[in-house]
Scaffold this active site. Structure first.
Site, PDB file in Angstrom:
ATOM      1  N   GLU A 245       0.834  -1.209   0.000  1.00 37.49           N
ATOM      2  CA  GLU A 245       0.000   0.000   0.000  1.00 37.49           C
ATOM      3  C   GLU A 245       0.869   1.260   0.000  1.00 37.49           C
ATOM      4  O   GLU A 245       0.584   2.218  -0.716  1.00 37.49           O
ATOM      5  CB  GLU A 245      -0.917  -0.025   1.232  1.00 37.49           C
ATOM      6  CG  GLU A 245      -1.872   1.153   1.292  1.00 37.49           C
ATOM      7  CD  GLU A 245      -2.876   1.049   2.436  1.00 37.49           C
ATOM      8  OE1 GLU A 245      -3.059  -0.051   2.979  1.00 37.49           O
ATOM      9  OE2 GLU A 245      -3.456   2.082   2.789  1.00 37.49           O
ATOM     10  N   ARG A 271       3.837  31.717 -21.777  1.00 30.17           N
ATOM     11  CA  ARG A 271       3.380  32.934 -21.086  1.00 30.17           C
ATOM     12  C   ARG A 271       4.498  33.981 -21.091  1.00 30.17           C
ATOM     13  O   ARG A 271       5.631  33.697 -20.676  1.00 30.17           O
ATOM     14  CB  ARG A 271       2.995  32.579 -19.645  1.00 30.17           C
ATOM     15  CG  ARG A 271       2.699  33.750 -18.748  1.00 30.17           C
ATOM     16  CD  ARG A 271       1.349  34.338 -19.042  1.00 30.17           C
ATOM     17  NE  ARG A 271       1.046  35.426 -18.120  1.00 30.17           N
ATOM     18  CZ  ARG A 271       0.093  36.313 -18.343  1.00 30.17           C
ATOM     19  NH1 ARG A 271      -0.632  36.263 -19.446  1.00 30.17           N
ATOM     20  NH2 ARG A 271      -0.137  37.263 -17.455  1.00 30.17           N
ATOM     21  N   GLN A 282      14.974  32.908 -13.920  1.00 30.11           N
ATOM     22  CA  GLN A 282      15.587  31.806 -13.172  1.00 30.11           C
ATOM     23  C   GLN A 282      14.656  31.258 -12.070  1.00 30.11           C
ATOM     24  O   GLN A 282      14.636  30.060 -11.803  1.00 30.11           O
ATOM     25  CB  GLN A 282      16.896  32.306 -12.561  1.00 30.11           C
ATOM     26  CG  GLN A 282      17.833  31.186 -12.205  1.00 30.11           C
ATOM     27  CD  GLN A 282      19.157  31.716 -11.678  1.00 30.11           C
ATOM     28  OE1 GLN A 282      19.184  32.429 -10.680  1.00 30.11           O
ATOM     29  NE2 GLN A 282      20.232  31.384 -12.349  1.00 30.11           N
TER      30      GLN A 282
END
Ligand code: FAD
Length: 398
Positions: A245, A271, A282
Site C-alpha cells: 500500500e 506565457r 531563473q
C-alpha cells in the site's frame, strides 16, 4: 542493472495513457465540486482491466508482475485528470484485494477476486477509528468468536471508498496472549451482513471523487471462514501487506507529477511577461528543474520497490522511503505548478488548484509522514521513536 522498460511495458504504458486520456475524467470539475464518485469511469476501468492488473488470470485478473503493475499505475495517474478516481482504484487494489491475494484462502480468492476485478464488488480498508489513527495497536473494534461466526462491534472512520464499498478488510481485537501484537485479527466483512451500517460520508478538501466514510458494526456476524490468516495474526498480516500500500498506491502520484511538470513547462514556455517568456526567469526555471528532479527520484524509488516485490523480497524500508518522498514531492510539485500559473493556477477550471488539494492528503493517509520517519528511524536501529518507550540497553553483538 537494466533500467529500460521492456517492449511489453512500453506498450502497456502507451495504451494506458491513451485509455485514461480518452475515456476517464471528462466530468472531473463537476464531480469534484459535487463530491460525486464517477461510477461510469469506474466501470470503464474494470473493462480495461485496471481493477485486476496485479491479480493472476486464474482469479479473473490480468496477471501483471509487480514492476509492470507499478508502470501501469503511473500511466493511469498521468493520463487521468481525476485523481480521486485513481485513488479509489488504488484503495480497492492495495487496501483490499492485496490482502486476499497475499493472505486469503483459496475459497476467499475464488469468491471475491473475480467480482473485484470486474468492479462489481468495490473494496475498502477499514483500519482507522475515532480514537485510533497512527497507533494501530490501540484499536477498539472487537470480534468475539460465537460458534462459526465472530460478532463484530465497533466504529471505523475515514474509510476511502467506504460509502460505495461492498467488501472491507477490517482489523479487530480478538484478544489472546503474548502482547498487543498478537491481539488483532483481520477479516473480510461484506456490507450486506446484518448490523453493518454506513453511518456517515465526510466532506473533504481534496480527492473529492473518492467517497470517504464512517461505518459501524453492531454485532455483525462475520463467518469465521472470512477471517484472513490465523486468529491473532492480524497485525503481522497488516505490517507485511502495508509495504504494498505504501508504495504501489503512490505510483499514480508519479504520473500526476509528470502531468504537472508538462503543464508547467508548456505554460512557462508560452506565457510572456516583461517581453520574455516566464520560463526564462531563473525563479521559474529552477522550480521546473526541481519538479523534474523530484519526478525522476520518485520514479526510481518506486520502480525499485516494484523490482523487489517482483523478486519476492521484503521492501519495508524502500516502501517507507517511497511513501514519504513521493507524497511530499507531489505536494511541492503541485505548489510550484500553482505558482508558475499565477492567477490561472488558482482558478477551478484549469484544475491546478484541484491537483494541490488532491496532493495534500498523501502525507496523511496510509500512515503520516512523521510516523513513516519514525518507522524509518526504527528500521535503522533507533529505539522507542514511535512508542516513546524507554530505550532498552544495547546488546553487544560482537
Ligand atoms: C484522504 C484520506 C484517506 C484515508 N483513507 C483511509 C482508509 O481507507 N482506511 C483507513 O483506515 N484510514 C484512512 N485514512 C485515515 C488515515 O490512515 C489516518 O488519518 C492516519 O493514519 C493518521 O491518523 P489520525 O488522522 O488519527 O492522526 P493521529 O494519529 O491522531 O496523528 C495526528 C498527528 O500526530 C502525529 N503523530 C501521531 N503519532 C505520532 C508518533 N508516534 N510520532 C510522531 N508523530 C505522531 C501525526 O503524524 C499527525 O501529525 C485516510 C485519511 C485521509 C486523509
Amino acid at each position: 542493472m537494466d533500467f529500460d522498460l521492456t517492449a511489453d511495458q512500453r506498450q502497456l504504458k502507451r495504451d494506458t495513457i491513451a485509455f485514461a486520456r480518452r475515456k476517464l475524467g471528462s466530468r472531473v470539475v463537476d464531480d469534484d465540486e459535487g463530491s460525486r464518485f464517477p461510477v461510469e469511469d469506474w466501470r470503464k476501468c474494470a473493462d480495461f482491466g485496471v481493477l485486476g492488473w496485479p491479480v493472476p488470470t486464474s482469479y479473473g485478473g490480468r496477471g501483471l508482475d509487480p514492476l509492470s503493475t507499478m508502470i501501469a499505475l503511473e500511466a493511469l495517474g498521468y493520463g487521468c485528470a481525476d485523481n480521486g478516481l485513481v485513488f479509489a482504484v488504488n484503495n480497492h487494489l492495495w487496501g483490499c484485494a492485496i490482502y486476499i491475494l497475499m493472505h486469503g484462502t483459496e475459497e476467499q480468492k475464488n469468491r471475491f477476486l473475480k467480482p473485484m476485478c470486474q468492479g462489481t464488488l468495490i473494496g475498502a480498508h477499514a483500519l482507522s477509528e475515532p480514537e485510533t489513527g497512527s497507533d494501530v495497536l490501540s484499536l477498539r473494534t472487537t470480534a468475539e468468536l460465537d460458534g462459526d461466526h465472530y460478532l463484530l462491534r465497533g466504529t471505523k472512520c475515514f474509510i476511502s471508498n467506504g460509502p460505495q464499498a461492498d467488501i472491507f478488510v477490517v482489523l479487530a481485537r480478538t484478544g489472546g496472549q503474548g502482547g498487543p501484537q498478537n491481539e488483532l485479527s483481520a477479516f473480510l466483512v461484506t456490507a450486506d451482513l446484518p448490523g453493518f451500517k454506513k453511518t456517515r460520508e465526510f466532506s473533504k478538501m481534496g480527492l473529492r471523487t473518492t467517497p470517504l466514510g464512517e461505518i459501524e458494526f453492531d454485532n455483525v456476524p462475520v463467518p469465521a471462514a472470512n477471517r484472513i490468516g490465523r486468529e491473532g495474526a492480524g497485525y503481522s498480516i497488516f505490517t507485511s501487506t502495508i509495504e504494498w500500500e505504501r508504495s504501489f498506491m503512490f505510483a499514480s502520484q508519479v504520473g500526476a507529477m509528470e502531468r504537472l511538470l508538462d503543464t508547467s513547462l508548456d505554460h512557462a514556455g508560452s506565457r510572456r511577461q516583461f517581453g520574455r517568456t516566464i520560463g526564462s526567469f531563473q525563479a521559474v526555471a529552477h522550480q521546473i528543474a526541481d519538479m523534474k528532479i523530484r519526478l525522476e527520484l520518485a520514479r526510481l524509488i518506486l520502480y525499485r520497490v516494484g523490482w523487489l516485490k517482483r523478486e519476492g523480497r521484503l521492501a519495508l524500508l524502500d516502501a517507507t522511503i517511497a511513501k514519504i518522498f513521493v507524497s511530499e514531492s507531489l505536494v511541492q510539485t503541485a505548489l510550484s505548478a500553482v505558482d508558475i500559473h499565477g492567477a490561472r493556477g488558482y482558478l477551478t477550471d484549469l484544475g491546478i488548484e484541484r491537483e494541490l488539494r488532491d496532493a495534500l492528503g498523501g502525507p496523511i493517509y496510509a500512515g503520516t509522514s512523521s510516523v513513516q520517519r519514525g518507522i524509518l528511524a526504527e528500521l535503522l536501529g533507533l529505539q522507542g521513536v514511535l512508542s516513546g518507550e524507554p530505550e532498552r540497553p544495547r546488546r553487544d553483538t560482537t
